[in-house]
Design a protein around this motif. Structure first.
Motif, mmCIF file in Angstrom:
data_model
loop_
_atom_site.group_PDB
_atom_site.id
_atom_site.type_symbol
_atom_site.label_atom_id
_atom_site.label_comp_id
_atom_site.label_asym_id
_atom_site.label_seq_id
_atom_site.Cartn_x
_atom_site.Cartn_y
_atom_site.Cartn_z
ATOM 1 N N MET A 89 42.715 28.081 54.504
ATOM 2 C CA MET A 89 41.437 28.405 53.876
ATOM 3 C C MET A 89 41.696 29.229 52.623
ATOM 4 O O MET A 89 42.698 29.926 52.524
ATOM 5 N N VAL A 90 40.782 29.129 51.680
ATOM 6 C CA VAL A 90 40.886 29.856 50.422
ATOM 7 C C VAL A 90 39.744 30.860 50.339
ATOM 8 O O VAL A 90 38.578 30.501 50.573
ATOM 9 N N LEU A 91 40.069 32.090 50.016
ATOM 10 C CA LEU A 91 39.056 33.126 49.809
ATOM 11 C C LEU A 91 38.941 33.410 48.313
ATOM 12 O O LEU A 91 39.880 33.897 47.683
ATOM 13 N N SER A 92 37.792 33.074 47.757
ATOM 14 C CA SER A 92 37.504 33.339 46.349
ATOM 15 C C SER A 92 36.602 34.559 46.260
ATOM 16 O O SER A 92 35.497 34.562 46.808
ATOM 17 N N ILE A 93 37.074 35.593 45.575
ATOM 18 C CA ILE A 93 36.339 36.848 45.449
ATOM 19 C C ILE A 93 35.607 36.858 44.109
ATOM 20 O O ILE A 93 36.228 36.677 43.062
ATOM 21 N N CYS A 94 34.301 37.039 44.141
ATOM 22 C CA CYS A 94 33.540 37.081 42.890
ATOM 23 C C CYS A 94 32.642 38.303 42.848
ATOM 24 O O CYS A 94 31.618 38.356 43.526
ATOM 25 N N GLU A 95 33.057 39.295 42.070
ATOM 26 C CA GLU A 95 32.164 40.407 41.728
ATOM 27 C C GLU A 95 32.233 40.643 40.209
ATOM 28 O O GLU A 95 31.951 41.726 39.730
ATOM 29 N N TRP A 96 32.635 39.545 39.491
ATOM 30 C CA TRP A 96 32.616 39.472 38.035
ATOM 31 C C TRP A 96 33.493 40.517 37.356
ATOM 32 O O TRP A 96 33.256 40.888 36.203
ATOM 33 N N GLY A 97 34.524 40.993 38.072
ATOM 34 C CA GLY A 97 35.434 41.955 37.482
ATOM 35 C C GLY A 97 34.887 43.360 37.369
ATOM 36 O O GLY A 97 35.514 44.219 36.737
ATOM 37 N N LEU A 98 33.746 43.623 37.998
ATOM 38 C CA LEU A 98 33.090 44.926 37.834
ATOM 39 C C LEU A 98 33.832 46.052 38.549
ATOM 40 O O LEU A 98 33.736 47.215 38.148
ATOM 41 N N ASN A 99 34.549 45.721 39.614
ATOM 42 C CA ASN A 99 35.228 46.745 40.418
ATOM 43 C C ASN A 99 36.749 46.638 40.311
ATOM 44 O O ASN A 99 37.459 46.953 41.263
ATOM 45 N N ARG A 100 37.218 46.149 39.148
ATOM 46 C CA ARG A 100 38.652 46.072 38.858
ATOM 47 C C ARG A 100 39.425 45.354 39.972
ATOM 48 O O ARG A 100 40.363 45.907 40.557
#
Length: 223
Positions: free
Chosen positions: A10-21
């Motif tokens: 499985m692949v986990l894609s994290i998206c918080e638009w780079g706001l939390n480094r």
């Protein structure tokens, strides 16, 4: 832990638009993480996202990738040269190549559909993106006239070299083998968009690069 116990990849894609480094903590947690805001189908957006994403090349590697958002190839807001540059830059940055166009229209017989197929199905450029060494390319030459040379080491000892013209006029760009890290004074060169072998070239290679365009090479060291 749940992903690891699922019994299948499985692949986990994290998206918080780079706001939390995320480049500081996402490696080892997810497989890709957005480093930027959302892309838009225009040239200025591509440049903005490239300039952000290129800063974090040191954290990318097999299993974990900087993600500057999806591709806009074929959505109509940029020129053919800009779309080739967009696709090439994402490949040099080892970024996920997520098509953001209407793939149903790609099989049409129109010139626009043929262009989209030519770009998104370029196996030689895709191979640079998916190279098993997993290194993200970096800028190794830059000049005040908005030209850049990028270099990406590949698993077989070759280098992907991108000659990138950000300016509004065609410009001659020279890639120096020493600066790209080839490790030899001569290189066997192939053009990945023309699908043409250019032979063994001494020291450096010069090409006229169109406005908002690229020349993309694969160069093998010749001892």
């Amino acid at each position: 832990d749940a992903f690891a116990a699922a019994g299948r990849p499985m692949v986990l894609s994290i998206c918080e638009w780079g706001l939390n480094r995320p480049w500081e903590w996402a490696p080892g947690v997810g497989n890709l993480w957005r480093t930027t805001g959302d892309i838009q189908d225009r040239w200025s957006s591509v440049l903005t996202l490239v300039d952000l994403n290129v800063q974090y090349s040191h954290v990318a590697g097999p299993g974990g990738w900087n993600d500057p958002d999806m591709l806009e190839v074929g959505n109509g807001g940029m020129t053919p040269n800009e779309y080739r540059a967009h696709f090439s830059l994402w490949a040099m940055m080892a970024a996920p190549l997520n098509a953001g166009n209407d793939v149903r229209a790609m099989m049409d017989s129109t010139d626009a559909a043929k262009l989209v197929r030519e770009i998104l199905l370029n196996r030689e450029v895709i191979a640079v993106d998916q190279d098993s060494l997993g290194r993200q390319g970096m800028i190794v030459q830059a000049s005040p006239n908005e030209t850049q040379v990028w270099s990406k080491p590949l698993a077989d000892g070759s280098r992907a070299v991108l000659m990138f013209n950000r300016a509004g006029v065609s410009t001659t760009i020279t890639a120096d083998w020493g600066r790209v890290g080839l490790g030899a004074s001569r290189g066997k060169v192939r053009d990945l968009w023309a699908h043409t072998d250019l032979g063994v070239i001494e020291s450096r290679y010069a090409a006229t690069v169109p406005s908002h365009g690229v020349v993309m090479l694969r160069v093998w060291p010749v001892k």
